[in-house]
Motif scaffolding. Structure first.
Motif, PDB file in Angstrom:
ATOM      1  N   CYS A 270     -19.701 -60.537  -7.716  1.00  0.00           N
ATOM      2  CA  CYS A 270     -20.863 -60.110  -6.919  1.00  0.00           C
ATOM      3  C   CYS A 270     -21.997 -61.133  -6.953  1.00  0.00           C
ATOM      4  O   CYS A 270     -22.931 -61.049  -6.151  1.00  0.00           O
ATOM      5  N   SER A 271     -21.951 -62.091  -7.872  1.00  0.00           N
ATOM      6  CA  SER A 271     -23.017 -63.078  -8.002  1.00  0.00           C
ATOM      7  C   SER A 271     -22.794 -64.322  -7.150  1.00  0.00           C
ATOM      8  O   SER A 271     -23.673 -65.178  -7.076  1.00  0.00           O
ATOM      9  N   ILE A 272     -21.630 -64.456  -6.522  1.00  0.00           N
ATOM     10  CA  ILE A 272     -21.355 -65.611  -5.663  1.00  0.00           C
ATOM     11  C   ILE A 272     -21.998 -65.370  -4.305  1.00  0.00           C
ATOM     12  O   ILE A 272     -21.626 -64.450  -3.586  1.00  0.00           O
ATOM     13  N   TRP A 297       4.802 -60.280  -8.430  1.00  0.00           N
ATOM     14  CA  TRP A 297       3.561 -60.192  -7.667  1.00  0.00           C
ATOM     15  C   TRP A 297       2.483 -59.537  -8.523  1.00  0.00           C
ATOM     16  O   TRP A 297       2.747 -58.578  -9.251  1.00  0.00           O
ATOM     17  N   SER A 298       1.259 -60.051  -8.415  1.00  0.00           N
ATOM     18  CA  SER A 298       0.130 -59.443  -9.116  1.00  0.00           C
ATOM     19  C   SER A 298      -1.006 -59.220  -8.125  1.00  0.00           C
ATOM     20  O   SER A 298      -1.204 -60.012  -7.202  1.00  0.00           O
ATOM     21  N   ARG A 299      -1.736 -58.152  -8.309  1.00  0.00           N
ATOM     22  CA  ARG A 299      -2.862 -57.827  -7.420  1.00  0.00           C
ATOM     23  C   ARG A 299      -4.146 -58.327  -8.073  1.00  0.00           C
ATOM     24  O   ARG A 299      -4.488 -57.907  -9.177  1.00  0.00           O
ATOM     25  N   ASP A 313      -9.528 -60.294 -12.386  1.00  0.00           N
ATOM     26  CA  ASP A 313      -8.640 -59.167 -12.667  1.00  0.00           C
ATOM     27  C   ASP A 313      -8.968 -57.983 -11.758  1.00  0.00           C
ATOM     28  O   ASP A 313      -8.078 -57.264 -11.306  1.00  0.00           O
ATOM     29  N   ASP A 314     -10.263 -57.754 -11.503  1.00  0.00           N
ATOM     30  CA  ASP A 314     -10.691 -56.709 -10.578  1.00  0.00           C
ATOM     31  C   ASP A 314     -12.109 -57.013 -10.116  1.00  0.00           C
ATOM     32  O   ASP A 314     -12.724 -57.984 -10.562  1.00  0.00           O
ATOM     33  N   ALA A 315     -12.652 -56.171  -9.247  1.00  0.00           N
ATOM     34  CA  ALA A 315     -13.965 -56.420  -8.653  1.00  0.00           C
ATOM     35  C   ALA A 315     -15.096 -56.318  -9.657  1.00  0.00           C
ATOM     36  O   ALA A 315     -16.204 -56.814  -9.398  1.00  0.00           O
ATOM     37  N   ASN A 316     -14.868 -55.685 -10.805  1.00  0.00           N
ATOM     38  CA  ASN A 316     -15.917 -55.517 -11.811  1.00  0.00           C
ATOM     39  C   ASN A 316     -15.803 -56.508 -12.962  1.00  0.00           C
ATOM     40  O   ASN A 316     -16.506 -56.379 -13.964  1.00  0.00           O
ATOM     41  N   ALA A 317     -14.937 -57.502 -12.829  1.00  0.00           N
ATOM     42  CA  ALA A 317     -14.744 -58.479 -13.902  1.00  0.00           C
ATOM     43  C   ALA A 317     -16.018 -59.291 -14.128  1.00  0.00           C
ATOM     44  O   ALA A 317     -16.797 -59.530 -13.203  1.00  0.00           O
TER      45      ALA A 317
END
Length: 385
Positions: A270-272, A297-299, A313-317
């Motif tokens: 979110c900081s980019i 496959w990895s999401r 790893d996810d949106a909150n990383a």
């Protein structure tokens, strides 16, 4: 199972899907319906919404319109070439083409749209659905393009020599900004938030070229296209030349752009600021160690910025666990090595010793969004070098 009016799948209540997946499916359904809204309203005699627009592109005889498209049913504008009729027409990256010269192409294939566009006419009239403010966040500005947090080292209007064979002596006025990552960005106007070109000032030479134009200078590097620029006065040309030389020297010593990319890797997604694209992608793992499934496959949550793709790893990383610098990569809409995975695409490196990346999205419209964004993000760098 329930199908929407345009053939999309909508999960029923009670199916084994998460709320997030259900909302994603609903958004995709709404987007497909929204793309057809203008046509439906016209049939009812209602004025179309502001989201849809008509674009007229006039090319010179034997010249090019200056844009490229991705996908089929519908096609999406993926690249707009600098200094071409398409750039000045108002067409935007991510626009979904609805009609070509009055003919509905929402269900047309890629090749059919290309044939229609090159049917002989030098005037192309397009009706498009604009997605730039739907699929990506709008950038708030307080009167100026640059925020106080990201103020450029130097910014202003310069003349840029057009690099087109049809107009070899044409100069266009563009807004240039040298940022603290020691990269030179240029925009159509000072009100734009997305650059149409950028150059990493590494191992370049700056020299005057008065034989080209008054107050002109060139940025040159062996093996890269030369960027010809001109100011409105000797003082402005000298100032820009000095500032660019200093940026080149800083990059030669410290690799500032790479340092910036590595610093951004330590930031949460979110900081980019002003990413070119963001969201979840399925990534084919060459090494199964990080994969979340036996299929390999990895999401991963991904953020694309200036031809660098950051993996989370996810949106909150709190930070990215990896970054891929995609400068010079080619984008392929198909992936032969995906094992038949739907909505897969491939990124091919310029050097065969580098790694090829294979990704897949959850839907065709999401694939088109990523293909357009990645190609645009890479293209505005390799155009200048």
């Amino acid at each position: 199972m329930v199908c929407d009016s345009v053939g999309g799948y909508v999960p029923e209540i009670g199916q084994d899907v998460s709320l997030k997946n259900a909302l994603e499916e609903l958004l995709k359904c709404m987007l497909r319906v929204w793309c057809r809204e203008s046509q439906a309203l016209k049939k009812l005699g209602v004025q179309t919404t502001e989201s849809d627009k008509r674009v007229i592109i006039k090319r010179e005889a034997g010249g090019e319109f200056g844009f490229r498209i991705h996908g089929s049913k519908p096609v999406v504008v993926s690249v707009i070439e600098p200094d071409t009729p398409a750039e000045s027409s108002g067409l935007e990256i991510g626009d979904i083409i609805m009609t070509v010269n009055g003919r509905n192409v929402m269900d047309a294939t890629h090749s059919e749209v290309v044939r229609m566009a090159h049917s002989g006419s030098d005037v192309l009239e397009l009706e498009v659905a604009t997605t730039c403010n739907v699929l990506a966040p709008q950038i708030g500005r307080s009167g100026t393009k640059e925020s106080s947090v990201e103020a450029p080292i130097c910014a202003g209007y310069l003349w840029r020599k057009a690099a087109t064979s049809s107009s070899p002596d044409k100069w266009v006025r563009r807004w240039f900004a040298l940022r603290r990552d020691n990269c030179l960005y240029y925009y159509k106007t000072d009100a734009d938030s997305q650059p149409v070109g950028a150059v990493m000032l590494l191992k370049y030479d700056v020299e005057p070229t008065l034989e080209k134009r008054m107050h002109s200078f060139a940025i040159r590097k062996k093996g890269a296209p030369t960027l010809h620029l001109a100011a409105d006065s000797d003082e402005a040309a000298a100032r820009w030349s000095t500032i660019i030389r200093e940026a080149v020297e800083r990059n030669n010593q410290a690799g500032t752009w790479l340092d910036t990319s590595l610093r951004m890797q330590q930031m949460p997604p979110c900081s980019i600021q002003r990413p070119d694209c963001f969201g979840y992608l399925n990534k084919l793992q060459r090494h199964i160690r990080r994969a979340t499934a036996s299929s390999g496959w990895s999401r991963r949550y991904c953020v694309l910025k200036d031809a660098a793709l950051y993996f989370y790893d996810d949106a909150n990383a709190e930070q990215a666990f990896g970054v891929a610098c995609l400068h010079g990569f080619r984008v392929h809409a198909s992936a032969p090595n995906s094992g038949g995975r739907k909505h897969a695409f491939e990124l091919e490196p310029p050097d065969p010793t580098q790694r090829t990346f294979t990704f897949a999205t959850e839907s065709e419209i999401d694939k088109k969004r990523w293909l357009a964004a990645i190609e645009y993000s890479i293209d505005r760098w390799i155009k200048v070098g």
